[in-house]
Write a protein that holds these residues in place. Structure first.
Motif, PDB file in Angstrom:
ATOM      1  N   ARG A   1       8.264  -6.636   9.519  1.00  0.00           N
ATOM      2  CA  ARG A   1       7.053  -6.724   8.693  1.00  0.00           C
ATOM      3  C   ARG A   1       6.118  -5.541   8.923  1.00  0.00           C
ATOM      4  O   ARG A   1       5.519  -5.036   7.970  1.00  0.00           O
ATOM      5  CB  ARG A   1       6.337  -8.052   8.949  1.00  0.00           C
ATOM      6  N   SER A   2       5.971  -5.100  10.167  1.00  0.00           N
ATOM      7  CA  SER A   2       5.093  -3.957  10.431  1.00  0.00           C
ATOM      8  C   SER A   2       5.683  -2.680   9.818  1.00  0.00           C
ATOM      9  O   SER A   2       4.947  -1.840   9.283  1.00  0.00           O
ATOM     10  CB  SER A   2       4.872  -3.779  11.933  1.00  0.00           C
ATOM     11  N   LYS A   3       7.012  -2.553   9.881  1.00  0.00           N
ATOM     12  CA  LYS A   3       7.665  -1.390   9.269  1.00  0.00           C
ATOM     13  C   LYS A   3       7.530  -1.444   7.747  1.00  0.00           C
ATOM     14  O   LYS A   3       7.297  -0.414   7.103  1.00  0.00           O
ATOM     15  CB  LYS A   3       9.147  -1.368   9.662  1.00  0.00           C
TER      16      LYS A   3
ATOM     17  N   SER B   1       5.539   1.139   5.190  1.00  0.00           N
ATOM     18  CA  SER B   1       6.228   1.681   4.019  1.00  0.00           C
ATOM     19  C   SER B   1       5.445   1.388   2.736  1.00  0.00           C
ATOM     20  O   SER B   1       5.308   2.257   1.866  1.00  0.00           O
ATOM     21  CB  SER B   1       7.637   1.080   3.932  1.00  0.00           C
ATOM     22  N   LEU B   2       4.911   0.174   2.623  1.00  0.00           N
ATOM     23  CA  LEU B   2       4.146  -0.201   1.435  1.00  0.00           C
ATOM     24  C   LEU B   2       2.859   0.601   1.304  1.00  0.00           C
ATOM     25  O   LEU B   2       2.479   1.003   0.205  1.00  0.00           O
ATOM     26  CB  LEU B   2       3.816  -1.698   1.477  1.00  0.00           C
ATOM     27  N   VAL B   3       2.183   0.819   2.430  1.00  0.00           N
ATOM     28  CA  VAL B   3       0.932   1.586   2.409  1.00  0.00           C
ATOM     29  C   VAL B   3       1.203   3.018   1.958  1.00  0.00           C
ATOM     30  O   VAL B   3       0.447   3.580   1.148  1.00  0.00           O
ATOM     31  CB  VAL B   3       0.266   1.569   3.803  1.00  0.00           C
ATOM     32  N   ARG B   4       2.280   3.617   2.461  1.00  0.00           N
ATOM     33  CA  ARG B   4       2.639   4.979   2.039  1.00  0.00           C
ATOM     34  C   ARG B   4       2.971   5.023   0.554  1.00  0.00           C
ATOM     35  O   ARG B   4       2.524   5.915  -0.175  1.00  0.00           O
ATOM     36  CB  ARG B   4       3.836   5.486   2.852  1.00  0.00           C
ATOM     37  N   TYR B   5       3.732   4.029   0.112  1.00  0.00           N
ATOM     38  CA  TYR B   5       4.130   3.964  -1.298  1.00  0.00           C
ATOM     39  C   TYR B   5       2.909   3.763  -2.200  1.00  0.00           C
ATOM     40  O   TYR B   5       2.774   4.427  -3.234  1.00  0.00           O
ATOM     41  CB  TYR B   5       5.119   2.811  -1.477  1.00  0.00           C
ATOM     42  N   ALA B   6       2.009   2.863  -1.799  1.00  0.00           N
ATOM     43  CA  ALA B   6       0.810   2.580  -2.590  1.00  0.00           C
ATOM     44  C   ALA B   6      -0.071   3.829  -2.702  1.00  0.00           C
ATOM     45  O   ALA B   6      -0.605   4.130  -3.779  1.00  0.00           O
ATOM     46  CB  ALA B   6       0.021   1.436  -1.947  1.00  0.00           C
ATOM     47  N   SER B   7      -0.216   4.547  -1.611  1.00  0.00           N
ATOM     48  CA  SER B   7      -1.031   5.770  -1.610  1.00  0.00           C
ATOM     49  C   SER B   7      -0.422   6.830  -2.519  1.00  0.00           C
ATOM     50  O   SER B   7      -1.146   7.527  -3.256  1.00  0.00           O
ATOM     51  CB  SER B   7      -1.150   6.322  -0.181  1.00  0.00           C
ATOM     52  N   LYS B   8       0.897   6.935  -2.496  1.00  0.00           N
ATOM     53  CA  LYS B   8       1.590   7.900  -3.342  1.00  0.00           C
ATOM     54  C   LYS B   8       1.382   7.579  -4.827  1.00  0.00           C
ATOM     55  O   LYS B   8       1.063   8.470  -5.628  1.00  0.00           O
ATOM     56  CB  LYS B   8       3.079   7.899  -3.006  1.00  0.00           C
TER      57      LYS B   8
ATOM     58  N   TYR C   1       2.098 -11.844   0.309  1.00  0.00           N
ATOM     59  CA  TYR C   1       1.822 -11.109   1.549  1.00  0.00           C
ATOM     60  C   TYR C   1       1.834  -9.606   1.287  1.00  0.00           C
ATOM     61  O   TYR C   1       0.933  -8.878   1.715  1.00  0.00           O
ATOM     62  CB  TYR C   1       2.869 -11.487   2.596  1.00  0.00           C
ATOM     63  N   GLU C   2       2.831  -9.133   0.559  1.00  0.00           N
ATOM     64  CA  GLU C   2       2.949  -7.703   0.290  1.00  0.00           C
ATOM     65  C   GLU C   2       1.879  -7.230  -0.693  1.00  0.00           C
ATOM     66  O   GLU C   2       1.359  -6.113  -0.559  1.00  0.00           O
ATOM     67  CB  GLU C   2       4.346  -7.386  -0.234  1.00  0.00           C
ATOM     68  N   ARG C   3       1.546  -8.061  -1.660  1.00  0.00           N
ATOM     69  CA  ARG C   3       0.484  -7.676  -2.608  1.00  0.00           C
ATOM     70  C   ARG C   3      -0.851  -7.506  -1.887  1.00  0.00           C
ATOM     71  O   ARG C   3      -1.629  -6.598  -2.196  1.00  0.00           O
ATOM     72  CB  ARG C   3       0.362  -8.708  -3.725  1.00  0.00           C
ATOM     73  N   ARG C   4      -1.108  -8.396  -0.902  1.00  0.00           N
ATOM     74  CA  ARG C   4      -2.359  -8.285  -0.145  1.00  0.00           C
ATOM     75  C   ARG C   4      -2.417  -6.968   0.633  1.00  0.00           C
ATOM     76  O   ARG C   4      -3.487  -6.368   0.774  1.00  0.00           O
ATOM     77  CB  ARG C   4      -2.499  -9.470   0.820  1.00  0.00           C
ATOM     78  N   ILE C   5      -1.268  -6.533   1.129  1.00  0.00           N
ATOM     79  CA  ILE C   5      -1.220  -5.270   1.876  1.00  0.00           C
ATOM     80  C   ILE C   5      -1.625  -4.104   0.978  1.00  0.00           C
ATOM     81  O   ILE C   5      -2.436  -3.250   1.353  1.00  0.00           O
ATOM     82  CB  ILE C   5       0.202  -5.030   2.442  1.00  0.00           C
TER      83      ILE C   5
END
Length: 208
Positions: free
Chosen positions: A141-143, A147-154, A174-178
């Motif tokens: 989950r931390s990995k 990955s999601l934060v990097r993708y969202a920023s991109k 859970y992922e949408r909240r991230i």
């Protein structure tokens, strides 16, 4: 089913010590019920009668979660270590073992199912439970979060540049909240969700 044991003994303390040994638990995990108090009898021993005590093992929610997941691993023939910790009303379960990775599934779908079923198991034992469960395997989950934060920023930078709305792939809550959290203070884009689960997706839109 809760483990219980009924013992006869001259004193409550003696009965407790026997129960701790036989049930292999700590004192704080033991519920004691006095069914019948001991009697000393005439002159302290003639006609004396042992007391009867019932001991029941208190099943804590962390224990229930651990046993439930260990049973899943056993049925799947997977050897892994299950570590359980509790932070306020959140029970964190981390599964460690090379073979355990097979239970993550595509984008964590199988892992999410295990987490959901574990929550149901807790509610079945204690319907008034306010505990939440977070199940992780090999820190997936931390990995995934990184990955999601990097993708969202991109994607956010792309939307800011082109001013064209982008819809991401379907994600669980859970992922949408991230992603929402990662972009909530972004100067150029806004985020919102559309659709219904399990096909609900997150939208990144240029802030006009």
């Amino acid at each position: 089913m809760r483990r219980s044991l009924e013992l006869k003994s001259k004193t409550k303390e003696e009965a407790i010590n026997k129960a701790l040994q036989q049930l292999n638990v700590k004192l704080e995990d033991l519920e004691v019920e006095i069914i019948e108090n001991p009697t000393k009898g005439f002159l302290g021993f003639i006609g004396s009668k042992d007391g009867t005590y019932k001991f029941t093992v208190i099943e804590r929610e962390t224990d229930i979660a651990k046993k439930f997941i260990e049973n899943i691993l056993k049925n799947a023939n997977i050897t892994a270590k299950v570590n359980v910790t509790q932070e306020n009303n959140l029970i964190k379960v981390n599964i460690e073992g090379n073979d355990a990775a097979s239970l993550i599934g595509r984008r964590g779908e199988t892992l999410d199912s295990i987490q959901f079923l574990t929550g149901l198991a807790l509610n079945k034992v204690n319907k008034d439970s306010h505990m939440r469960v977070l199940v992780d395997i090999e820190n997936y989950r931390s990995k995934r979060e990184e990955s999601l934060v990097r993708y969202a920023s991109k994607v956010a930078r792309e939307v800011a540049k082109t001013k064209k709305t982008k819809k991401l792939d379907c994600m669980n809550p859970y992922e949408r909240r991230i992603v929402h959290s990662a972009l909530q203070n972004d100067k150029y884009v806004i985020t919102y969700s559309e659709g219904t689960d399990p096909y609900r997706r997150l939208v990144i839109e240029y802030k006009r």
